[in-house]
Design an enzyme around this catalytic site. Structure first.
Site, short mmCIF file in Angstrom:
data_model
loop_
_atom_site.label_atom_id
_atom_site.label_comp_id
_atom_site.label_asym_id
_atom_site.label_seq_id
_atom_site.Cartn_x
_atom_site.Cartn_y
_atom_site.Cartn_z
CB VAL A 632 -0.95 0.04 1.22
CG1 VAL A 632 -1.98 -1.05 1.12
CG2 VAL A 632 -0.17 -0.06 2.52
CE LYS A 639 8.35 -2.61 -2.57
NZ LYS A 639 8.00 -3.70 -3.52
CE LYS A 654 7.49 2.90 9.59
NZ LYS A 654 7.57 4.33 9.91
CG ASP A 750 9.14 14.47 9.57
OD1 ASP A 750 9.21 15.55 8.96
OD2 ASP A 750 9.27 13.37 9.00
#
Length: 947
Positions: A632, A639, A654, A750
């Site tokens: 996804v 990935k 993840k 972030d």
């Protein structure tokens, strides 16, 4: 096994383990470098040791024993280039910039370096002709020879450089015409990949060849200023649609400006001043990107009216038209241009009343109309607190008893800009040191930035210099250079009317740069693609190094050691083998997951709240062996896969790539942090996997992907104003929880649209804690740390001081708020959204005059919009002390939602369940780590748009 065989085996292992050190330099390469050394004085101290690759000579980059780069910027080298340089047949980069002691010519044998891609010799003292053999370097991408004393013509063979992107020959003594191909010879018209022609400040003559330009060119910078060019501006210039900067000023060009120049709709800066152009002032209608225009000191026909198209250039910041015979009254609409800062129309025939109108732009800084015929100046409406300078010296209005008015005097210019300390008290430094903006005594790397184009029009405008400081640190940070901060002082104009400013670059973590530090910082400055070039001063503060031993000593030492070489190698092999085993044991012991083995019992596993450990086989099974169909998202980190657990829960996994994995300690820290964060607006961690050399995080799944995907249209979800307010509130609540309720407080570091995820009801969840920091010391109030984050969202105060606070997240959130209203990236085509909003903003107008920046899909009913913008700009205040806390931001957005007809309480409670409630159902996932998944394609089911 024979003991000798064991020793031989150990020796082989040792050689393999240390191949980078033991690799001998290719003989031809070593000969070429020794020849260079023989031509120079003051070369780096460790060049006295044999074997350049094996002994890692300063500035020499090798691969498998071959020299691939020579980077020796600001080393105070003296001498000439040896023709034996051609022996470096694998050389790709040669950068000897800022060595003013390097003289002589470039040897013609340089044409034999067939693999050279970067030839950078900026700011040296090379002279003579540029060799024609340079045309043989067909792999060359960058050719920078600016700021030397090269003479003669530009070799036509440069046209053979089919891969050339950057050509910079500025500030030399080049003569002759611009070479164009003609049958048997090549020319610059064949440089189809070149984006930069920087040929200014030379003595080039003749006309600008029409053949130089065509639709095939990708040129964005054309800089031919301050030469001796004659003839007319060719109409073929209008064919180069990619052009962004045109500098033809300071020549002897004549004739009219071609009418099709207005086709260049991407041009941002155009300077045609100080020529002999005739005809009417060209009509530039349609050049909507134009920000800086100077056509002063030409011989245009006298006009009875100021051109009406002046008022149509919506992005114009600077208009300079001195001595151009302009006549008539200035239109009121000119001063309503939203970005206008400077108007200089001295020595024209402008007359009548100078009327600024009721809604002049609050960006205006200077209107200089000296030596015109202004007779009246109405009272300027006080629509804002903004003040600007007006100069009407030598106008009739100043000769009729009004000479006491401030506009009838040339007031002193503003004090010269100087970078101020970052909220600290400057220390008392020794006389030969300077203090940095972070108040540390050091020996900075110094020099001058000379601007290729007028990056600014007012030397007294402090904001433009702060932008340059930010730009410089932006360029140093991704390269991980040892730079603490930068300081700018003494802005001025050089003899060619180009702005310049003194630069000091301060070292990080010590009081001086070593030779490697100076070399890499100098190389970064010599490779700048921004509109300035650097002239370095000599750096004289390197650390003292031991004197080189004599050649006789080296020979004696080599002879004495030669008889023991085999024995030493064998002992070295044994030692290396033992060291390797010892290192393996130490690594295993220091690995924070060394005891996380089920065979050692569950008691040794850290107690992670609510997060379970998955085996590799379990992850493999629930993702169908990491099938592409379950992918996804992807990016630099690795990935993301969709998976279904045996319980039926959908999760996002993840999986890090090997080369991007964190250290074990960082991974463990992120796990422990995520496992104790529980809030409905923060993505929830389900578990992890750490085995088979894998690092995987298992999150709750978010079906609607990231906010960035929705704003860009990738997800197919349309976010109107009310939905965006809801997203802003959820994101703010999640961030406020991290700052104010987590113990100790967590700084995310972030915050960006890619790290805000939307669940099935568009409830926002803050994701990705790969860069977060704990604020454990509440008294100190900040964490001093290496700067990390995503460009455009980064807090400039954190950037300059390296002191991270919760207010750094507040700044990033302010940028996110502006992204919500504009759907634009923070930095797009070199323009920064914060600055763009500030420039365009006018509080006296509807929607603060920001219609040109708004996302069309926002809708037309924007209740509370102005207060939303006010809040965003408070969040991006320059000083963290002036920004609100995230708790205050939450309250403000709740009030704004009420103005929009929304109930923040019911919207929140109906939109999503708590973390504990949703942890057993279908939820969200984080796409990526840091900026790794900025280009990912997130999972978005093909469903009807959520209501």
């Amino acid at each position: 096994m024979d003991s000798r065989l064991i020793l031989v085996s150990l020796l082989i292992v040792f050689i393999q383990l240390n191949s980078a050190t033991w690799a001998r330099t290719n003989t031809d390469d070593e000969t070429a470098l020794i020849a260079l050394k023989s031509m120079w004085t003051d070369y780096p101290p460790n060049w006295g040791v044999n074997d350049p690759c094996g002994n890692r000579w300063e500035g020499i980059g090798c691969f498998n024993g071959r020299v691939i780069s020579v980077i020796l910027t600001s080393m105070d080298l003296k001498g000439e280039l040896s023709g034996d340089l051609q022996g470096l047949s694998e050389l790709q980069t040669l950068d000897l910039s800022y060595n003013q002691g390097l003289t002589g010519s470039i040897p013609s044998s340089i044409g034999n370096l067939k693999k050279l891609t970067n030839l950078i010799l900026v700011g040296c003292s090379f002279s003579g002709l540029i060799p024609d053999t340079i045309g043989s370097l067909t792999n060359l991408v960058v050719l920078s020879l600016n700021s030397n004393s090269f003479n003669g013509g530009i070799p036509p063979s440069i046209g053979n450089l089919s891969n050339l992107n950057w050509l910079d020959l500025t500030n030399n003594q080049l003569t002759g015409t611009i070479p164009i191909s003609n049958g048997s010879t090549s020319g610059m018209d064949k440089l189809f990949k070149a984006q930069h022609f920087h040929l200014g400040k030379n003595q080039l003559s003749g006309s600008i060849p029409p053949e130089l330009f065509s639709t095939n060119l990708t040129l964005i910078h054309l800089l031919l200023d301050n030469n001796q060019l004659t003839g007319s501006i060719p109409s073929t210039l209008g064919l180069v649609k990619a052009l962004e900067v045109i500098r033809l000023d300071g020549n002897s060009l004549s004739g009219p400006v071609p009418s099709n120049i207005s086709n260049l709709t991407n041009v941002q800066e155009m300077l045609l001043s100080n020529n002999r152009l005739t005809g009417t002032v060209p009509d530039l209608t349609g050049m909507n990107s134009l920000t800086y225009l100077d056509m002063s000191n030409n011989s245009f026909d006298a006009s009875e009216e100021v051109p009406s198209w002046f008022s149509h250039l919506q992005n114009l910041t600077t208009l300079i038209m001195e001595r151009t015979k302009l006549g008539g009254a200035l239109p009121v609409s000119l001063f309503s241009l939203p970005n206008l800062q400077t108007v200089k129309l001295k020595n024209n025939r402008i007359d009548g009343k100078l009327d600024f109108g009721p809604h002049y732009t609050n960006q205006l800084q200077l209107v200089d109309l000296q030596k015109n015929s202004i007779t009246e100046l109405p009272a300027i409406p006080q629509i804002t607190e903004h003040e600007f300078k007006i100069i009407l010296v030598d106008n009739p209005i100043c000769q009729e008893g009004a000479h006491t008015e401030t506009y009838c005097k040339i007031s002193p210019s503003n004090p010269p800009y100087s970078t101020q300390p970052n909220g600290c008290v400057p220390p008392s430094c020794s006389s030969d040191q300077n203090f940095s903006p972070n108040c540390r005594c050091a020996y900075p790397y110094m020099g001058t930035l000379v601007f290729r184009v007028p990056f600014f029009s007012d030397l007294g405008n402090s904001m433009q210099f702060k932008d340059i400081e930010y730009l410089l640190m932006n360029s140093f940070l991704p390269l991980k250079l040892p730079v603490d901060s930068v300081s700018l002082t003494n802005p001025r104009m050089d003899s060619k009317n180009s702005p310049e400013v003194s630069l000091q670059v301060f070292p990080f973590g010590q009081d001086r740069f070593n030779r490697t530090g100076i070399s890499v910082v100098g190389s970064a400055l010599s490779n700048q693609s921004v509109p300035f070039y650097f002239k370095a001063d000599l750096y004289q503060h390197f650390e003292e190094v031991p004197k080189k031993s004599s050649n006789t000593g080296i020979i004696i030492g080599a002879a004495a050691g030669g008889s023991l070489i085999v024995l030493l190698l064998l002992f070295a092999g044994v030692y290396a083998f033992c060291q390797k085993r010892r290192a393996e044991r130490a690594t295993k012991q220091s690995n924070p997951f060394a005891k996380w083995d089920q065979s050692k019992g569950s008691g040794s596993i850290p107690q992670l709240k609510g997060a379970r450990r998955f085996t590799f086989e379990e992850i493999k099974k629930c993702t169908n062996n990491f099938s592409e169909a379950n992918g996804v998202g992807s990016g630099g980190y690795g990935k993301v896969y969709r998976g279904i657990l045996p319980t039926g829960q959908m999760v996002a996994i993840k999986r890090a790539k090997q080369e991007s994995m964190q250290g074990g300690l960082e991974f463990k820290t992120e796990l422990e942090l995520l496992s104790r964060v529980h809030h409905k607006n923060v993505v929830g961690l389900v578990g992890f996997c750490f085995e088979h050399c894998e690092q995987m995080l298992v999150y709750e799944f978010v079906p609607n992907g990231s906010l960035k995907e929705s704003l860009s249209g990738k997800s197919g979800i349309r976010l109107d104003w009310r939905k965006r307010l809801k997203v802003a509130l959820g994101s703010a609540r999640g961030l406020a929880y991290l700052h104010e309720l987590a113990e100790p407080p967590i700084i995310h570091r972030d915050i960006k649209s890619n790290n805000i995820l939307l669940d099935e009801r568009l409830n926002a969840k803050v994701a990705d804690f790969g860069l977060c920091k704990l604020l454990a010391d509440s008294e100190k109030g900040h964490v001093t740390t290496q700067v990390k984050g995503t460009m455009g969202y980064l807090d400039p105060e954190y950037y300059m001081s390296q002191q991270l606070t919760e207010k750094s997240d507040v700044y990033s959130f302010g940028v996110l708020m502006l992204e919500l209203i504009s759907a634009r990236k923070p930095i797009e085509r070199g323009k920064y959204i914060v600055k763009e909003v500030k420039i365009a903003m006018d509080k006296t107008k509807d929607l603060y005059n920001l219609q040109g920046l708004l996302d069309p899909t926002l809708g037309t009913t924007l209740g509370g919009f102005n207060k939303f913008v006010d809040l965003a700009l408070r969040c991006v205040e320059e000083s963290g002390a002036d920004r609100p806390t995230m708790g205050e931001v939450v309250k403000e957005i709740e009030n704004i939602m009420q103005l929009a007809g929304l109930n923040p309480i019911t919207e929140s409670s109906s939109a999503s369940a708590s973390y504990e409630e949703s942890s057993t159902g279908t939820s969200s996932h984080p796409y990526g780590n840091n900026s790794a998944f900025d280009n990912s394609v997130g999972y978005s089911p093909s469903t009807v748009e959520p209501k």
